[in-house]
Write a protein that holds these residues in place. Structure first.
Motif: not given
Length: 191
Positions: A63, A67, A110, A113-119
Motif C-alpha cells: 500500500q 501511494l 484519478e 483516487r490513487r493518493r487518497y483512496p478513502k477520501s
C-alpha cells in the motif's frame, strides 16, 4: 495500517520453534503425551501468527509503495504525468502535465483516487495566481489552479492545488496573493 515491529515477528518464530522442537520432543521423550499435544498446538499457533504478521507487513508495504509510485496515465496518444511539488498535512500542490482539458480534469480525479483512496469530495474552485513575472518582461504569467477540497480517511480536510496551466484556457477567480499558500506557490514557481 502500521507495520508490525520486526521483533514481534521474530518472537513468534522463536516461540513456534521452541514449542515445536524443544517442548514437543522433550515431552514425548518422557511420555507426557498431553503436554506434547499442547506444545504442538502452541507451535502451530505461533507459526500461524508469524505468517499472519509477515503478510500484514507485506500488505502495508504494498500500500505504501502504491501511494508513493509515480502516476502516469495513458489515453490513446496522450500521456498524462504529474509533478508533486508539495505533499503536506494541509495541502498538496500538483502540476498536471496534460494537453487536453477533459483528460486533465479526469487525471485530477484519478490522482486523488490513487493518493487518497478513502477520501470524500467536499468542494472545488478555480483560482489564478498572477504573481510570477516572466523573465525580461513586464508581463505577468498567470498560473491556474483547480483547488479540490477533500476529506481524507482520518476526517481531516485537505486541499489539493492542481496546476492546470498546461491545459486550461479560461479565467479563474484571483487567489489572495498574501495567503500562506500563495507565498508557498510563489517560492515553488520562482525557482
Amino acid at each position: 495500517m502500521r507495520k508490525v515491529p520486526e521483533w514481534l515477528i521474530q518472537s513468534s518464530w522463536f516461540l513456534a520453534g521452541v514449542c515445536a522442537t524443544g517442548a514437543v520432543w522433550y515431552l514425548l521423550s518422557i511420555k507426557e503425551y498431553f503436554g506434547a499435544t499442547i506444545a504442538g498446538i502452541g507451535a502451530v499457533i505461533f507459526y500461524l501468527l508469524a505468517v499472519f504478521l509477515h503478510r500484514s507487513n507485506d500488505k502495508v508495504t504494498k500500500q505504501n509503495n502504491a501511494l508513493n509510485n509515480e502516476i502516469v496515465l495513458q489515453y490513446k496518444e496522450e500521456k498524462i504525468t504529474f509533478k508533486e511539488l508539495v505533499r503536506s498535512v494541509d495541502y498538496d500542490v500538483v502540476k498536471v502535465n496534460a494537453h487536453t482539458h477533459m483528460l486533465g480534469v479526469k487525471a485530477e480525479q484519478e490522482w486523488i483516487r490513487r493518493r487518497y483512496p478513502k477520501s470524500n469530495f467536499k468542494s472545488q474552485i478555480l483560482t489564478t495566481l498572477d504573481a510570477l513575472e516572466k523573465k525580461n518582461s513586464f508581463a505577468k504569467n498567470a498560473i491556474h489552479f483547480d483547488v479540490i477540497e477533500i476529506e481524507v480517511g482520518d476526517g481531516r480536510i485537505k486541499k489539493i492545488y492542481f496546476d492546470i496551466s498546461d491545459f486550461f484556457t479560461g479565467k479563474g477567480t484571483m487567489m489572495d496573493p498574501s495567503s500562506v499558500v500563495a507565498e508557498k506557490l510563489r517560492s515553488l514557481y520562482e525557482q
